[in-house]
Motif scaffolding. Sequence first.
Motif, PDB file in Angstrom:
ATOM      1  N   SER A 168      13.442 -14.126  -5.476  1.00 59.34           N
ATOM      2  CA  SER A 168      12.112 -14.180  -5.215  1.00 59.34           C
ATOM      3  C   SER A 168      11.450 -13.126  -4.119  1.00 59.34           C
ATOM      4  CB  SER A 168      11.709 -15.618  -4.746  1.00 59.34           C
ATOM      5  OG  SER A 168      12.477 -15.901  -3.585  1.00 59.34           O
ATOM      6  N   LEU A 169      12.199 -12.296  -4.109  1.00 62.79           N
ATOM      7  CA  LEU A 169      12.123 -11.123  -3.073  1.00 62.79           C
ATOM      8  C   LEU A 169      10.734 -10.476  -3.353  1.00 62.79           C
ATOM      9  CD1 LEU A 169      15.471  -9.653  -2.171  1.00 62.79           C
ATOM     10  CD2 LEU A 169      14.147 -11.083  -0.914  1.00 62.79           C
ATOM     11  N   PRO A 170      10.075  -9.765  -2.524  1.00 60.60           N
ATOM     12  CA  PRO A 170       8.891  -8.882  -3.025  1.00 60.60           C
ATOM     13  C   PRO A 170       9.432  -7.855  -3.914  1.00 60.60           C
ATOM     14  CG  PRO A 170       9.428  -8.685  -0.791  1.00 60.60           C
ATOM     15  CD  PRO A 170      10.222  -9.766  -1.157  1.00 60.60           C
ATOM     16  N   ARG A 171       8.486  -7.312  -4.687  1.00 60.82           N
ATOM     17  CA  ARG A 171       8.883  -6.492  -5.740  1.00 60.82           C
ATOM     18  C   ARG A 171       8.186  -4.959  -5.493  1.00 60.82           C
ATOM     19  NH1 ARG A 171       6.746  -6.309 -10.056  1.00 60.82           N
ATOM     20  NH2 ARG A 171       5.262  -8.139 -10.073  1.00 60.82           N
ATOM     21  N   LEU A 172       8.905  -4.099  -5.647  1.00 61.36           N
ATOM     22  CA  LEU A 172       8.654  -2.464  -5.109  1.00 61.36           C
ATOM     23  C   LEU A 172       8.908  -1.761  -6.267  1.00 61.36           C
ATOM     24  CD1 LEU A 172       9.910  -1.809  -1.424  1.00 61.36           C
ATOM     25  CD2 LEU A 172       7.350  -2.288  -2.257  1.00 61.36           C
ATOM     26  N   LEU A 173       8.173  -0.774  -6.300  1.00 59.00           N
ATOM     27  CA  LEU A 173       8.280   0.301  -7.342  1.00 59.00           C
ATOM     28  C   LEU A 173       8.867   1.641  -6.532  1.00 59.00           C
ATOM     29  CD1 LEU A 173       7.778   1.629 -10.137  1.00 59.00           C
ATOM     30  CD2 LEU A 173       5.384   2.283  -9.744  1.00 59.00           C
ATOM     31  N   LEU A 174       9.746   2.115  -6.870  1.00 60.34           N
ATOM     32  CA  LEU A 174      10.399   3.499  -6.250  1.00 60.34           C
ATOM     33  C   LEU A 174      10.151   4.629  -7.053  1.00 60.34           C
ATOM     34  CD1 LEU A 174      13.230   4.183  -3.843  1.00 60.34           C
ATOM     35  CD2 LEU A 174      12.949   5.546  -5.913  1.00 60.34           C
ATOM     36  N   LEU A 175       9.361   5.597  -6.766  1.00 61.48           N
ATOM     37  CA  LEU A 175       9.264   6.891  -7.654  1.00 61.48           C
ATOM     38  C   LEU A 175       9.949   7.956  -6.970  1.00 61.48           C
ATOM     39  CD1 LEU A 175       5.450   6.503  -8.240  1.00 61.48           C
ATOM     40  CD2 LEU A 175       7.254   5.632  -9.643  1.00 61.48           C
ATOM     41  N   ALA A 176      11.018   8.559  -7.502  1.00 66.03           N
ATOM     42  CA  ALA A 176      11.747   9.465  -7.075  1.00 66.03           C
ATOM     43  C   ALA A 176      11.424  10.842  -7.453  1.00 66.03           C
ATOM     44  CB  ALA A 176      13.286   9.194  -7.622  1.00 66.03           C
ATOM     45  N   THR A 177      11.197  12.005  -6.538  1.00 60.72           N
ATOM     46  CA  THR A 177      10.811  13.067  -6.717  1.00 60.72           C
ATOM     47  C   THR A 177      11.816  14.230  -6.527  1.00 60.72           C
ATOM     48  OG1 THR A 177       9.665  13.528  -4.926  1.00 60.72           O
ATOM     49  CG2 THR A 177       8.424  12.311  -6.563  1.00 60.72           C
ATOM     50  N   GLY A 192       3.983  -3.001  -3.200  1.00 60.14           N
ATOM     51  CA  GLY A 192       3.760  -1.645  -2.748  1.00 60.14           C
ATOM     52  C   GLY A 192       4.690  -0.606  -3.294  1.00 60.14           C
ATOM     53  N   VAL A 193       4.609   0.609  -2.865  1.00 61.25           N
ATOM     54  CA  VAL A 193       5.360   1.746  -3.603  1.00 61.25           C
ATOM     55  C   VAL A 193       5.920   2.766  -2.683  1.00 61.25           C
ATOM     56  CG1 VAL A 193       4.926   3.803  -5.246  1.00 61.25           C
ATOM     57  CG2 VAL A 193       3.570   1.812  -5.553  1.00 61.25           C
ATOM     58  N   VAL A 194       7.215   2.913  -2.915  1.00 60.57           N
ATOM     59  CA  VAL A 194       8.080   3.882  -2.342  1.00 60.57           C
ATOM     60  C   VAL A 194       8.195   5.146  -2.879  1.00 60.57           C
ATOM     61  CG1 VAL A 194      10.319   4.403  -0.920  1.00 60.57           C
ATOM     62  CG2 VAL A 194       8.955   2.013  -0.553  1.00 60.57           C
ATOM     63  N   ASP A 229      -6.762   4.049  -3.802  1.00 51.11           N
ATOM     64  CA  ASP A 229      -7.591   3.106  -2.979  1.00 51.11           C
ATOM     65  C   ASP A 229      -6.951   1.689  -3.161  1.00 51.11           C
ATOM     66  OD1 ASP A 229      -9.465   1.893  -1.275  1.00 51.11           O
ATOM     67  OD2 ASP A 229     -11.133   2.189  -2.978  1.00 51.11           O
ATOM     68  N   ASP A 230      -5.886   1.198  -2.340  1.00 52.75           N
ATOM     69  CA  ASP A 230      -5.480  -0.100  -2.502  1.00 52.75           C
ATOM     70  C   ASP A 230      -4.788  -0.276  -1.296  1.00 52.75           C
ATOM     71  OD1 ASP A 230      -3.101  -2.065  -3.404  1.00 52.75           O
ATOM     72  OD2 ASP A 230      -4.349  -1.831  -5.176  1.00 52.75           O
ATOM     73  N   PRO A 231      -4.899  -1.731  -0.690  1.00 51.38           N
ATOM     74  CA  PRO A 231      -4.553  -1.990   0.609  1.00 51.38           C
ATOM     75  C   PRO A 231      -2.982  -1.940   0.752  1.00 51.38           C
ATOM     76  CG  PRO A 231      -5.348  -3.989  -0.687  1.00 51.38           C
ATOM     77  CD  PRO A 231      -5.899  -2.618  -1.358  1.00 51.38           C
ATOM     78  N   ARG A 232      -2.224  -2.074  -0.569  1.00 50.78           N
ATOM     79  CA  ARG A 232      -0.858  -2.240  -0.370  1.00 50.78           C
ATOM     80  C   ARG A 232      -0.355  -0.890  -0.239  1.00 50.78           C
ATOM     81  NH1 ARG A 232      -0.495  -4.548  -6.498  1.00 50.78           N
ATOM     82  NH2 ARG A 232      -2.360  -3.555  -6.802  1.00 50.78           N
ATOM     83  N   PRO A 233       0.939  -0.953   0.640  1.00 48.24           N
ATOM     84  CA  PRO A 233       1.474   0.097   1.224  1.00 48.24           C
ATOM     85  C   PRO A 233       1.979   1.181   0.260  1.00 48.24           C
ATOM     86  CG  PRO A 233       2.475  -1.621   2.265  1.00 48.24           C
ATOM     87  CD  PRO A 233       1.679  -2.247   0.978  1.00 48.24           C
ATOM     88  N   ALA A 284       2.277  -3.344   7.361  1.00 44.78           N
ATOM     89  CA  ALA A 284       1.732  -1.880   6.695  1.00 44.78           C
ATOM     90  C   ALA A 284       0.605  -2.166   5.770  1.00 44.78           C
ATOM     91  CB  ALA A 284       3.044  -1.641   5.715  1.00 44.78           C
ATOM     92  N   ARG A 285       0.092  -3.364   5.249  1.00 41.79           N
ATOM     93  CA  ARG A 285      -0.816  -3.399   4.443  1.00 41.79           C
ATOM     94  C   ARG A 285      -2.158  -3.055   4.952  1.00 41.79           C
ATOM     95  NH1 ARG A 285      -1.812  -6.322  -0.101  1.00 41.79           N
ATOM     96  NH2 ARG A 285      -3.838  -6.916  -0.333  1.00 41.79           N
ATOM     97  N   GLY A 286      -2.934  -2.178   4.338  1.00 39.51           N
ATOM     98  CA  GLY A 286      -4.196  -1.621   4.827  1.00 39.51           C
ATOM     99  C   GLY A 286      -4.325  -0.303   5.648  1.00 39.51           C
ATOM    100  N   GLN A 287      -2.940   0.055   6.020  1.00 39.36           N
ATOM    101  CA  GLN A 287      -2.653   1.127   6.553  1.00 39.36           C
ATOM    102  C   GLN A 287      -2.870   2.768   5.808  1.00 39.36           C
ATOM    103  OE1 GLN A 287      -2.300   1.282   9.789  1.00 39.36           O
ATOM    104  NE2 GLN A 287      -1.383  -1.041  10.492  1.00 39.36           N
ATOM    105  N   GLY A 288      -2.836   2.558   4.624  1.00 40.05           N
ATOM    106  CA  GLY A 288      -3.107   3.740   3.857  1.00 40.05           C
ATOM    107  C   GLY A 288      -1.823   4.079   3.692  1.00 40.05           C
ATOM    108  N   VAL A 289      -1.701   5.539   3.324  1.00 39.88           N
ATOM    109  CA  VAL A 289      -0.252   5.998   2.956  1.00 39.88           C
ATOM    110  C   VAL A 289       0.601   6.343   4.375  1.00 39.88           C
ATOM    111  CG1 VAL A 289       0.590   8.144   1.993  1.00 39.88           C
ATOM    112  CG2 VAL A 289      -1.398   6.933   0.891  1.00 39.88           C
TER     113      VAL A 289
END
Length: 348
Positions: A15-24, A101-103, A123-127, A160-165
């Motif tokens: 039940s942990l929070p879910r994140l998307l990790l995008l690797a470049t 959020g996204v990492v 434009d989204d409050p999520r980190p 971190a919510r609402g802090q932008g990138v």
Amino acid sequence: MSGASVSSLSKSGSSLPRLLLLATGGTIAGRASDVTSLNHYSAGVIAAEELLQSVPQLRGLAAIEAEQIANVDSADLQFDHWRRLVARIREALAVDPDLAGVVITHGTNTLEETAWLLQLLIDDPRPVVLVGAMRPASALSADGPLNLFQAVQVAVSSEARGQGVLVVMDGQIHDARDVTKVATQGVGAFASPGRGPLGWVDDAGVYLSTASGTRQVPFAELALPQQWPQVPIIYGCAEPEPLILTACLKAGVQGLVLTGTGAGQLSVGERRALEAWTGPRPLMLRANRCGSGPVHGGEQDAELGLLPAGLLSPQKARVLLLLAVMAGLDQEQLLQLLPITLVQDEQL
């Protein structure tokens, strides 16, 4: 996303929070033939799934789905990578309200440019948190694993919510506008000159002040094209060659960043080249090469077709110009945006 590899790291039934990790790619995904090699290595060779598996402690923080957007040295990052990255972030945040959020794992050479680009577009409050490393993953005392762990800590935090990138490096949390790479070596190679980091992260938690108000995202609705405009940077120095500036104007570039000396000062030769130009003028920003401190408006700016870049570094001024040109802004419309280069925490 088409063409992107996907892997996940989570506890069964979590039940942990879910994140998307995008690797470049970048040094965080780099490998050398020797564990003591810090300068000679191949960046962008380790896949996203291997990065996740190398830090099993992440299982206690979040359920992470990873996708490979690119796997390159960030010096070789292309506009198409940016376009795909923006599209994937927008899509993920739009279709999944439960995503925390996204990492983004990224090479350090152009990390600050990507962070600023996303700040102007998402434009989204999520980190959205960018992270990299100064030492390859194969090195003794590699900094990537801890940096990645702390980036995830920040991304799942309510602070971190609402802090932008944000950019997380060496335990510090930086704002996308101010952060820059200030050294070629050492794990503490990132700083925010003039302001300092927004906060810190360690094993005791995340330290960030509460976000103040609604931030401005001037290009939130901008669709990024396949073909991006030409926006060169001209670097100021003693007795600069005006032919470079004239060549850019003759080539019909759509935007131009002039990196002046001191507080953004242009040489007599550069000013004369602009005065002599009779063709259409591109959008032009005047930045400085000092590394910190503002560029204010000058007496000749209007005559020469220049606008001050404020606190933006030349490379970040270029990012702003790229988007302004794509959005079809004229000089007056760009002028209305320039307060974001000086004051980011207040609404215009």
